[in-house]
Design a protein around this motif. Structure first.
Motif, PDB file in Angstrom:
ATOM      1  N   THR A   1      -8.822  -5.973  -1.476  1.00 24.66           N
ATOM      2  CA  THR A   1      -7.381  -6.150  -1.595  1.00 24.66           C
ATOM      3  C   THR A   1      -7.126  -7.543  -2.164  1.00 24.66           C
ATOM      4  OG1 THR A   1      -7.144  -7.133   0.605  1.00 24.66           O
ATOM      5  CG2 THR A   1      -7.042  -4.718   0.463  1.00 24.66           C
TER       6      THR A   1
ATOM      7  N   ALA B   1      -3.641  -3.165   5.805  1.00 27.55           N
ATOM      8  CA  ALA B   1      -3.523  -2.459   4.530  1.00 27.55           C
ATOM      9  C   ALA B   1      -4.817  -1.717   4.207  1.00 27.55           C
ATOM     10  CB  ALA B   1      -3.185  -3.436   3.407  1.00 27.55           C
ATOM     11  N   ALA B   2      -5.961  -2.338   4.528  1.00 25.59           N
ATOM     12  CA  ALA B   2      -7.244  -1.681   4.303  1.00 25.59           C
ATOM     13  C   ALA B   2      -7.403  -0.473   5.221  1.00 25.59           C
ATOM     14  CB  ALA B   2      -8.383  -2.675   4.520  1.00 25.59           C
TER      15      ALA B   2
ATOM     16  N   ALA C   1      -5.426   2.389   3.870  1.00 24.35           N
ATOM     17  CA  ALA C   1      -6.054   3.016   2.703  1.00 24.35           C
ATOM     18  C   ALA C   1      -7.084   4.049   3.127  1.00 24.35           C
ATOM     19  CB  ALA C   1      -6.688   1.956   1.812  1.00 24.35           C
TER      20      ALA C   1
ATOM     21  N   PRO D   1       0.829  -1.221   0.000  1.00 25.13           N
ATOM     22  CA  PRO D   1       0.000   0.000   0.000  1.00 25.13           C
ATOM     23  C   PRO D   1       0.849   1.251   0.000  1.00 25.13           C
ATOM     24  CG  PRO D   1       0.065  -0.958   2.197  1.00 25.13           C
ATOM     25  CD  PRO D   1       0.776  -1.932   1.299  1.00 25.13           C
ATOM     26  N   ARG D   2       0.312   2.303  -0.592  1.00 22.54           N
ATOM     27  CA  ARG D   2       1.009   3.588  -0.645  1.00 22.54           C
ATOM     28  C   ARG D   2       0.615   4.424   0.570  1.00 22.54           C
ATOM     29  NH1 ARG D   2       3.377   6.256  -4.771  1.00 22.54           N
ATOM     30  NH2 ARG D   2       2.525   4.761  -6.265  1.00 22.54           N
TER      31      ARG D   2
ATOM     32  N   GLU E   1     -11.777  -0.964   0.246  1.00 22.70           N
ATOM     33  CA  GLU E   1     -11.640  -1.467  -1.113  1.00 22.70           C
ATOM     34  C   GLU E   1     -11.130  -2.895  -1.065  1.00 22.70           C
ATOM     35  OE1 GLU E   1     -11.838  -0.240  -4.621  1.00 22.70           O
ATOM     36  OE2 GLU E   1     -13.425   0.728  -3.472  1.00 22.70           O
TER      37      GLU E   1
ATOM     38  N   GLN F   1      -4.086   5.789  10.630  1.00 24.53           N
ATOM     39  CA  GLN F   1      -3.303   5.297   9.497  1.00 24.53           C
ATOM     40  C   GLN F   1      -1.839   5.134   9.869  1.00 24.53           C
ATOM     41  OE1 GLN F   1      -4.856   8.467   6.863  1.00 24.53           O
ATOM     42  NE2 GLN F   1      -5.392   6.830   5.440  1.00 24.53           N
TER      43      GLN F   1
ATOM     44  N   PRO G   1      -0.353   7.470   2.829  1.00 27.89           N
ATOM     45  CA  PRO G   1      -0.882   8.807   2.489  1.00 27.89           C
ATOM     46  C   PRO G   1       0.090   9.902   2.901  1.00 27.89           C
ATOM     47  CG  PRO G   1      -1.964   7.948   4.454  1.00 27.89           C
ATOM     48  CD  PRO G   1      -1.111   6.831   3.921  1.00 27.89           C
TER      49      PRO G   1
END
Length: 319
Positions: free
Chosen positions: A294, A283-284, A287, A169-170, A292, A179, A172
């Protein structure tokens, strides 16, 4: 033009006109940014009529926090061509990237501090230790290393890259405290063996050749995408195009046919494989926003469809 008989001025006058200190002018001269026209009989520096404008340019560039090396490149291009446009554009772009990274780091530190501040007092030491392992701005390199170790050896580089783009994951640029906490959890998770087990790779990887691995993961990527569409529509796991593609990816990689017996065996094998559900949960969370699908949640959806289908299908020796 300076008022002196020779059209030159001393360091004090130049500094006063430019609104800088004598020490600053001397620094730029000693570093080759502001050449002297000559020296007086007493050894004092003398500067030509173009020096004032050059000094103002240097001061403007330094005010933007450009390093001396970048200022030197801008001045060199201006001296050579009369236009410093390209060098200035490059220097500003580099500085903007550096500032962006710095601002992201500050936002991550702020969110990390808020995460500690907002949790119960008794939990703060443990939370501080957890988020203390995250750099600011955060690096996804440990996550990529984890997946490279998970993926089959000698897997084609293109397939590895495609999988990493989906699995890592990227972070933010302006995170919420939750997060930061999720990313810290991911970093801690990938720093130890999954679930405390020594063997973390799925058995489906063990016999796969490099070519078979590419076939497997290309097929899985398509199946996960199809399953994701169904999940966005809140559909329960069911047999269909996504499941067929999922099974075909494994069958093609293993060089076998898609039969009811193969599906039952595949369902048992995948159910017994090491799971990293916690990774996909974190990871969710990282995000943010609406959850979304995965690769992990799509895999679970497909495995549930495969298991239900396999249990309902009659065995080969059944009447």
């Amino acid at each position: 033009m300076f008022a002196s008989h020779d059209g030159l001025c001393g360091i004090g006058e130049l500094a006063e006109r430019a609104g800088v200190s004598v020490k600053t002018v001397r620094f730029y001269s000693d570093n080759g940014l502001l050449p002297e026209a000559s020296r007086s009989a007493g050894g004092h520096r003398r500067y030509g009529p173009d020096s004032l404008e050059r000094l103002r340019l240097i001061r403007s560039l330094r005010t933007m926090d450009l390093p001396v090396s970048a200022v030197r490149r801008v001045l060199a291009e201006q001296d050579a061509t009369g236009d410093a446009g390209r060098a200035l554009e490059d220097a500003v772009a580099v500085r903007l990237r550096a500032l962006g990274s710095h601002l992201t780091a500050l936002r991550w530190r702020e969110a990390a501090l808020r995460s500690v501040q907002e949790c119960p007092v008794a939990e703060r030491p443990a939370r501080l230790r957890l988020i203390g392992g995250v750099t600011a701005p955060p690096s996804t390199a440990p996550l990529a290393r984890f997946w490279r170790a998970w993926l089959p050896p000698r897997m084609p580089a293109r397939s590895v890259t495609a999988f990493l783009e989906a699995a890592v994951p990227r972070p933010p640029e302006d995170p919420e405290p939750s997060q930061v906490l999720a990313f810290a959890g991911l970093s801690a998770l990938v720093s130890r063996p999954c679930g405390g087990r020594e063997a973390t790779q799925p058995r489906a990887h063990e016999a796969a050749s490099p070519r078979a691995s590419a076939v497997l993961y290309a097929g899985l990527a398509q199946a996960y995408d199809l399953a994701g569409r169904e999940m966005r529509l809140n559909r329960e796991p069911y047999p269909g195009e996504a499941l067929d593609g999922f099974v075909d990816a494994y069958a093609s990689a293993l060089g076998t046919a898609d039969t009811p017996d193969f599906r039952r065996g595949l369902a048992r094998q995948l159910a017994a494989d090491p799971r990293i559900d916690r990774y996909w949960e974190l990871a969710a969370e990282l995000a943010g926003g609406p959850a979304e699908p995965t690769p992990g949640t799509a895999h679970d959806w497909l495995l549930a469809a495969l298991t239900a289908r396999s249990e309902a299908a009659p065995r080969a020796h059944d009447g």
